[in-house]
Scaffold this motif. Structure first.
Motif, short mmCIF file in Angstrom:
data_model
loop_
_atom_site.label_atom_id
_atom_site.label_comp_id
_atom_site.label_asym_id
_atom_site.label_seq_id
_atom_site.Cartn_x
_atom_site.Cartn_y
_atom_site.Cartn_z
N ILE A 62 -5.92 53.22 53.04
CA ILE A 62 -4.69 53.94 53.35
C ILE A 62 -4.65 55.18 52.47
CG2 ILE A 62 -2.17 53.84 53.45
CD1 ILE A 62 -2.45 50.76 53.47
N VAL A 63 -4.57 56.35 53.09
CA VAL A 63 -4.60 57.61 52.34
C VAL A 63 -3.35 58.42 52.66
CG1 VAL A 63 -5.92 59.68 51.80
CG2 VAL A 63 -7.12 57.61 52.53
N SER A 64 -2.67 58.85 51.62
CA SER A 64 -1.52 59.75 51.75
C SER A 64 -1.85 61.04 51.03
CB SER A 64 -0.26 59.13 51.14
OG SER A 64 0.10 57.93 51.78
N ALA A 65 -1.69 62.17 51.71
CA ALA A 65 -1.95 63.47 51.10
C ALA A 65 -0.95 64.48 51.64
CB ALA A 65 -3.38 63.94 51.40
N ASP A 66 -0.29 65.17 50.76
CA ASP A 66 0.66 66.20 51.18
C ASP A 66 0.54 67.43 50.29
OD1 ASP A 66 2.28 65.50 53.51
OD2 ASP A 66 2.92 63.76 52.32
N ILE A 67 0.53 68.59 50.93
CA ILE A 67 0.58 69.87 50.21
C ILE A 67 1.99 70.43 50.45
CG2 ILE A 67 -0.41 72.17 49.99
CD1 ILE A 67 -3.08 71.08 50.81
N ALA A 68 2.91 69.90 49.68
CA ALA A 68 4.32 70.25 49.85
C ALA A 68 4.59 71.71 49.55
CB ALA A 68 5.18 69.37 48.95
N SER A 69 3.78 72.29 48.68
CA SER A 69 4.02 73.68 48.27
C SER A 69 3.92 74.66 49.44
CB SER A 69 3.03 74.08 47.17
OG SER A 69 1.69 73.98 47.62
N ARG A 70 3.21 74.27 50.51
CA ARG A 70 3.10 75.15 51.69
C ARG A 70 4.43 75.30 52.42
NH1 ARG A 70 -2.58 74.53 53.30
NH2 ARG A 70 -3.63 75.16 51.38
N GLY A 71 5.34 74.35 52.23
CA GLY A 71 6.60 74.38 52.96
C GLY A 71 7.81 74.72 52.11
N ILE A 72 7.59 75.16 50.88
CA ILE A 72 8.72 75.45 49.99
C ILE A 72 9.47 76.70 50.45
CG2 ILE A 72 9.35 76.23 47.67
CD1 ILE A 72 7.20 74.38 46.57
N ASP A 73 10.78 76.59 50.52
CA ASP A 73 11.65 77.74 50.75
C ASP A 73 12.18 78.16 49.39
OD1 ASP A 73 13.54 79.60 51.41
OD2 ASP A 73 14.67 78.32 52.78
N TRP A 74 11.58 79.20 48.81
CA TRP A 74 11.92 79.59 47.45
C TRP A 74 13.34 80.15 47.34
CZ3 TRP A 74 9.19 77.69 43.70
CH2 TRP A 74 7.84 77.39 43.91
#
Length: 335
Positions: A147-159
């Motif tokens: 089971i693999v979880s990976a997220d690049i949350a920084s791509r969706g940041i609304d600064w």
């Protein structure tokens, strides 16, 4: 060989190995103070984070997931060919089609022909995937599942949205599981959704709802959260939810040796401590040095529990989290 199941264990399951992967760039809160034009110490005070990790713009989510997968394989001295199913349990997909599991299998150079699919219940996707994996292992359909979880949350940041922009970090984690001999496993799992809260935490684009033909704005690709209403709604539900989960598991809070929560925010973790009334040593808190890694948060924290010796064989542990949806998810299990 047939095994009996330990009393109380409803689904036999053994966590064989875990691994994580982080982007190389560590972003301190002081760096964000400078980037956002804030006074020294502002971001750390507001977010509760000393540092988090952000991927570069050209980094691959699938590659990050593949690193976590291979780190778990290496930690357990396991062959890639011994895994016969990969479940991707990420909140955000690599792309709309094909599923992210395909991208991860390709990046990890896993054997061709391996089974794979995605499970997505936002920040609690790992709990959902672990529940599904347990069921599949006990039917005999698969012998070993990654089971693999990976997220690049920084791509969706609304600064421009301070409340949510300061809390996110990127990362990936993998747990490799098998049925085991029945002495470890799931005591109870409980996943509940309250769709009245569906608009309190969302990314609107990426599917059929918002796209070039249906209409969209650039901001539709960014993360939007109504923090205070979301917190109030979740808080109104959580006490009764805990009671149902514990009743289903047959254990009390005093029996729980390790609590692995979603690392949503420093305020949510403090709220969790107060609600559960557990000592600091019981609750796994990695938020200060990782931030909110979305779906990767729970398995990264689980890995920390494993490597620090705080996941104790034979003593009940709990995975717990809230997520977009609004979703409540928890699992009580014996390691």
């Amino acid at each position: 060989m047939e095994y009996s199941t330990r009393p109380g264990v409803t689904v036999a399951l053994k966590i064989v190995s875990t691994g994580i992967a982080l982007p190389p760039e560590r972003i301190t809160s002081s760096m964000l103070d400078t980037r956002l034009g804030k006074p020294a110490g502002y971001v750390e005070k507001r977010s509760g984070i000393a540092w988090r990790y952000h991927a570069t713009d050209d980094a691959s989510q699938a590659e990050l997931a593949a690193q976590a997968l291979h780190n778990a394989l290496n930690a357990g001295s396991l062959s890639p060919s011994s895994v016969d199913l990969l479940i991707c349990a990420s909140a955000i997909a690599v792309q709309a089609l094909p599923c992210s599991a395909t991208h991860i299998l390709k990046a990890a150079r896993m054997p061709a022909g391996m089974a794979g699919f995605d499970i997505n219940s936002s920040c609690v996707s790992f709990i959902s995937a672990l529940e599904v994996a347990g069921g599949l292992l006990n039917t005999g359909a698969y012998r070993r599942i990654a089971i693999v979880s990976a997220d690049i949350a920084s791509r969706g940041i609304d600064w421009a949205h301070e409340e949510s922009s300061l809390i996110f970090g990127d990362g990936a984690a993998c747990a490799i599981v098998e049925r085991g001999d029945g002495t470890s496993g799931i005591l109870a799992s409980l996943i509940e959704m309250y769709p009245d809260g569906s608009e309190l935490c969302e990314i609107r684009a990426g599917g059929t709802r918002r796209n070039p033909r249906a209409g969209m704005n650039e901001s539709d690709f960014l993360f939007h959260m109504q923090g205070k209403p979301l917190f109030r709604y979740a808080s109104s539900l959580i006490d009764d939810y805990f009671a149902r989960l514990l009743a289903k598991s047959g254990v009390t809070l005093a029996d729980i040796a390790t609590v692995v929560p979603h690392q949503a925010s420093h305020l949510s973790l403090e709220h969790m401590r107060k609600r559960l009334r557990v000592p600091e040593s019981v609750l796994i808190d990695i938020y200060r040095h990782h931030g909110n890694q979305v779906a990767a948060s729970i398995p990264v924290a689980l890995h920390e529990a494993v490597v620090s010796g705080r996941l104790i064989s034979g003593q009940p542990a709990m995975l717990i989290g809230t997520a977009a949806g609004l979703t409540l998810a928890g699992m009580v299990f014996l390691p």
